[in-house]
Design an enzyme around this catalytic site. Structure first.
Site, mmCIF file in Angstrom:
data_model
loop_
_atom_site.group_PDB
_atom_site.id
_atom_site.type_symbol
_atom_site.label_atom_id
_atom_site.label_comp_id
_atom_site.label_asym_id
_atom_site.label_seq_id
_atom_site.Cartn_x
_atom_site.Cartn_y
_atom_site.Cartn_z
ATOM 1 N N CYS B 431 0.857 -1.189 0.000
ATOM 2 C CA CYS B 431 0.000 0.000 0.000
ATOM 3 C C CYS B 431 0.892 1.238 0.000
ATOM 4 O O CYS B 431 0.879 2.010 -0.948
ATOM 5 C CB CYS B 431 -0.907 0.010 1.211
ATOM 6 N N GLU B 433 4.253 1.078 1.953
ATOM 7 C CA GLU B 433 5.359 0.719 2.816
ATOM 8 C C GLU B 433 6.718 1.077 2.213
ATOM 9 O O GLU B 433 7.049 0.690 1.107
ATOM 10 C CB GLU B 433 5.316 -0.786 3.116
#
Lengths: 250, 788
Positions: B431, B433
């Site tokens: 997402c 990271e």
């Protein structure tokens, strides 16, 4: 000195260059039929209701500074609108000074209907004037806005003569301001004002109708239809052909 | 797109998710074979991988330019019984469930019943995990305090680095031999383990070369029957490519794409790692090939684009493997989170945007596919036209690309102790990271429910839903004389559960390290070969663990409401509040109105609320950051939810901010849905009050109406908003550009809106595939538009 403010709007993008914060100030000498902020018209008094916010310069500057990063990034600033910001001249003067001191771009969105003395005292304080021009024929102006335009035209000339940055804002109201005659009058007026070449045409829309109901204010525009795209372009071309820098919207 | 791509794309879009037993069957066969006995675990895993790659069906479809399917055909998805075994009930549920279904046919069910389940029952990692984990962990898990990422999927969470485009597996085999030759069996007590691991890696390298060779073989058989001269010549090239890569380093644009795709197949077949796998900085990796070939005339821009599109379709053919239970709830999507990075800075710190960056953006826009996910890295050094081009795609309203702050990412990685070069070669995956691509294992271990900790604190450690005392007795809140006393109790409670989570993680990590090494993935990440150590055992240069905080906006508003009404205004008592919460505010409508509408909220650039955001952030950070993990690295925090904010909301009663029982939490670091009332600048200001640099990623959602982005001025202004947020060190921002009205229509008539893609949380998804609760949540997120 406290400023009486109906609303502070962040991320405004149609009231001058860049990303701005717009301070809607309470009270207006006009009562235009098509007004989009009818709740701002009523002048405040000592025992006014509490709907309005009251800010001193220090507090308002705190709110303005919150948006600095966006203003800096976008070449934006603060716009004082209303209502008529010049109806609170002392407060406006103080807040404009405070902004200037911090190098924050300011715009004043004005109807121009203020005394010459007041107007002259504020002329040097703002970076930009968004100057409303509605109807040139004084009788019609009186009819649709409730006031004469003599002072308005006089103050506009002051801005021109002092070479201030000005953007004319003209609402295109079907049957009221969009007549051929009125457009010609505006063009003629602007042709005499050598330093004012920018005009925003603001086509009528009925978004504000809900506010009239909400604030229980009679709405005179019920039967007015919005202008067609073609008609808007046609009007814009009239201005463009006259050598003016016209755009639709803010 | 041309006719060929159109057909392949349609085929991908039309394919229905199907569960294949192929991999499960093959691995079961292997585990029962003689070969599997009498070898070390790493070697056994490598041989199992080789067995699958040597026996799985090879799929080469008509018109394809890039080949390789994990299953039998597009969207045919395998299972991984060595991690988590699907029961017959699971299969039925998968086949029948309304959202994220997989077709499970009778044959698969039969094979599962007769072969897979009898062999694997009792042997899976998941079962061993749940056997070994302590009661306190299980109680917290059941209560919904946290989730466990590794219960159904393997650790992975990593991205390919640039070195992998410069080496073939034959080169890696040489590196393995070198590492082996350096082993010191006299002084290094782990030398024997390392030898086994290196042997395993060597087998895994052979396996992928064989897998590619089998594709060449398949293509050769197709060539025999092909009559169309143009395709014939293409097939001949593909035949050569499959013989060359990934055994050898790629030398052309086409070879580079096929090289990666074989690697991708290897990683996602060996196990089912989270976030599948990811080529990372694609415009950077491919640019040398692109430039050389464009210059010497062997590649045209159109052909490059066509190849990229063919590559895109391959990602879309691969849904996330079938998830069950809590995993299905926390990650309720087919998306498998391969996030292509475009832009950013080069290793020397200069602007990395090139012609290929723009070409890839064209591909993203034209393909309009769920997978791969895409993002732009925006550095202060990148040109304005780059961000504007990206926003013009965002404007088309399918939530891609998301926008990341390169300058923040570099600082985050430096803060974590990475070298400057490794930081600049990094980016974001999954997402949001942050990772040092090619060099880091950065494992997400589970979501953590920040508001649940408050509920437990207000109930003195008791969980009203599972009706168990699971937390510490931190005291009856009515005895908290000051707000500080409440915060102290919250912090104590939070640390208690973080300890439980980390204890569990330590156990789970060891299970994976010992029982499920990944010799193939280990070939790809520096410095596993050099260290002779598996990726799952700390072989990577950097080893980071994350616990992802969820509900920052919600917890802020909850604490703010308590501070405001109970302590500052003294207009409310704990007794009244807790009683009202227990009744879900029924009969307490006036109080509910106060809490919802007359209380400072996060997202309005109001320090009264945002001070609590900072405090919670610091409490969470201090409880986790720098704690050691089992792999020689340490823990960091990030703030993202995928879909866990829905799940975490569902296990939570009514809360002090006026959120009713079971309703979703705020997602990412976005404000509570509808609580931001001052427009986007205030949201960005509030969101920037936490120190993003101390995280490994934060997620912020913003929504604009299509009208706002209608002209260049709107696009420029959104770009300015993004730049401003990034100046404040904001990590990431994503936009949904669709009207609430459209979404409501799609909800009412899903049939007409099958292709409507929306941004969820760090990824996009088909709106009609979302659960109704999630659909509603997305509709409620504030729709920003200019009001003047």
């Amino acid at each position: 000195m406290l400023g009486v403010i109906s609303n502070i709007q962040r991320f405004t993008v149609h009231d001058g260059p860049g990303i701005r914060l717009t301070v809607f100030m309470q009270g207006c000498p006009l009562s235009c039929w098509w007004c989009h902020n009818p709740e701002c018209i009523k002048h405040h008094n000592a025992d006014d209701n509490s709907e309005h916010l009251r800010y001193n310069v220090k507090e308002l500057m705190k709110e303005i500074r919150k948006e600095l990063i966006f203003m800096d990034e976008s070449g934006g600033g603060v716009t004082f609108s209303g209502g008529e910001p010049m109806m609170q001249p002392i407060f406006l003067s103080e807040i404009l000074d405070a902004c200037k001191k911090e190098d924050i771009h300011t715009a004043v969105d004005t109807s121009g209907l203020v005394s010459t003395d007041t107007f002259d005292s504020l002329v040097d304080k703002a970076d930009l004037f968004l100057y409303d021009l509605k109807v040139i024929d004084n009788a019609l102006h009186q009819k649709y806005t409730g006031a004469s335009n003599t002072l308005i035209l006089k103050n506009l000339k002051t801005l021109n003569d002092q070479q201030k940055k000005v953007i004319i804002r003209m609402p295109l109201i079907p049957g009221m301001t969009d007549s051929k005659q009125n457009i010609d009058d505006v063009i003629k007026l602007l042709s005499q004002l050598s330093n004012i070449k920018n005009i925003n045409l603001l086509p009528y829309h009925s978004i504000a109708e809900g506010k009239y109901t909400k604030f229980n204010i009679p709405y005179k525009m019920k039967d007015v239809k919005v202008l067609s795209e073609d008609k808007i372009t046609e009007i814009k071309n009239l201005f463009t052909n006259a050598g003016l820098n016209a755009s639709i919207g803010g | 797109m041309n006719e060929r791509i159109k057909l392949l794309r349609e085929k991908s879009l039309d394919a229905e998710p199907y569960m294949t037993h192929q991999r499960a069957s093959l691995i079961t066969d292997f585990y029962q074979s003689e070969e599997a006995k009498n070898c070390s675990i790493p070697v056994k895993r490598a041989l199992a991988f080789k067995y699958i790659m040597t026996h799985k069906k090879i799929c080469v479809m008509k018109g394809e330019l890039i080949v390789g399917e994990r299953g039998l055909f597009p969207k045919s998805t395998p299972t991984f019984p060595e991690i988590s075994l699907h029961s017959l009930e699971d299969l039925e549920q998968l086949n029948n469930r309304e959202k994220q279904y997989f077709i499970v046919d009778d044959e698969t069910t039969k094979v599962y019943k007769e072969k897979i389940i009898p062999y694997w029952k009792g042997k899976t990692i998941r079962e061993r995990m749940f056997n070994d984990l302590p009661e306190e962990w299980k109680s917290a898990y059941e209560a919904g305090v946290f989730t466990e990422f590794l219960e159904q999927r393997a650790p992975g969470h990593t991205v390919l680095g640039k070195h992998s485009f410069k080496k073939g597996f034959l080169d890696l085999k040489k590196e393995i031999a070198l590492a082996k030759s350096k082993l010191d069996f006299a002084k290094d007590i782990k030398a024997l383990d390392k030898k086994e691991e290196l042997l395993a890696m060597d087998i895994a390298a052979d396996a992928i070369i064989e897998f590619a060779r089998r594709h060449a073989e398949k293509i050769e058989s197709i060539i025999q029957k092909e009559t169309e001269p143009e395709r014939l010549s293409e097939l001949k090239q593909m035949y050569q490519i499959c013989l060359k890569v990934p055994a050898n380093a790629p030398e052309t644009f086409w070879e580079a794409l096929q090289h990666y795709w074989f690697i991708h197949q290897g990683v996602i077949t060996e196990l089912n790692p989270w976030d599948s796998f990811n080529p990372g900085r694609l415009d950077q990796h491919l640019y040398p090939f692109y430039k050389k070939e464009i210059e010497d005339g062997s590649l045209t821009i159109d052909r490059a684009k066509e190849l990229l599109m063919a590559f895109w379709i391959k990602f879309n053919n691969h849904p996330a493997p079938p998830k069950m239970g809590v995993t299905a709830k926390e990650s309720s999507t087919y998306t498998d989170f391969s996030l292509i990075n475009v832009g950013g800075v080069k290793e020397d710190g200069s602007d990395a945007v090139n012609e290929l960056s723009y070409l890839i953006l064209d591909v993203i826009e034209e393909m309009r596919l769920l997978q791969p996910s895409s993002m732009v890295q925006l550095s202060k050094k990148n040109p304005e036209r780059f961000i504007k081009r990206a926003i013009k795609i965002v404007k088309t309203g399918f939530g891609q690309p998301s926008i990341f702050n390169t300058d923040a990412i570099v600082q985050e990685l430096l803060f974590q102790g990475k070298s400057l070069e490794d930081a600049r070669n990094g980016g974001a995956s999954g997402c949001v990271e942050t990772g040092a691509f090619g060099n880091e294992s950065y494992i997400l271990t589970g979501y953590f429910n920040l508001p649940k900790i408050l509920e437990l604190t207000l109930n003195n450690g008791y969980d009203p839903r599972t009706k168990k005392t699971i937390g510490l007795a931190t005291g009856d809140p009515s005895t908290f004389e000051t707000f500080e006393a409440l915060m102290a109790a919250y912090e104590k409670q939070l640390k208690y559960f973080i300890d439980i989570k980390i204890k569990g993680n330590n156990l789970i990590e060891k299970l994976y390290a010992k029982n499920l090494p990944v010799p193939f993935l280990s070939l790809l990440v520096n410095d596993c070969i050099e260290k002779g150590t598996d990726y799952n055992a700390g072989g990577a240069r950097y080893n980071t663990n994350y616990i992802q905080g969820v509900g920052l906006g919600s917890i802020t508003d909850e604490l703010t409401a308590i501070k405001y009404h109970i302590y500052d205004k003294k207009s409310l008592t704990y007794e009244t509040l807790i009683n009202a919460m227990a009744n879900n505010f029924e009969g307490h409508e006036a109080l509910l109105d106060q809490l919802q509408n007359k209380t400072p909220k996060y997202g309005n650039d109001d320090d009264y609320a945002d001070d609590q955001t900072r405090r919670i952030f610091n409490i969470y950070f201090n409880a986790i950051d720098s704690r050691p993990n089992t792999k020689g690295g340490c823990y960091r925090i990030n703030l993202l939810p995928t879909t866990s904010h829905m799940y975490f909301g569902s296990v939570l009663g009514a809360m002090p901010d006026g959120r009713l029982a079971k309703e979703p939490l705020s997602e990412g670091i976005s404000p509570v849905q509808g609580a931001d009332r001052n427009g986007p600048t205030s949201v960005l200001k509030s969101a920037a009050k936490i120190d993003h640099i101390k995280t490994g990623g934060t997620l912020l959602n913003q929504k604009f109406t299509p009208q706002f982005l209608a002209d260049d001025k709107g696009i420029a202004q959104v770009a300015q908003l993004v730049r401003s947020y990034f100046k404040l060190d904001g990590h990431h921002i994503q936009f949904n550009v669709v009207t609430a009205k459209t979404l409501r229509e799609a909800q009412a008539e899903p049939g007409k809106y099958k292709d409507l893609i929306v941004r969820v949380a760090g990824y996009s998804d088909y709106f009609v595939d979302l659960t109704v609760e999630l659909q509603n949540e997305i509709i409620t997120r504030t729709e920003h538009k200019n009001l003047n």
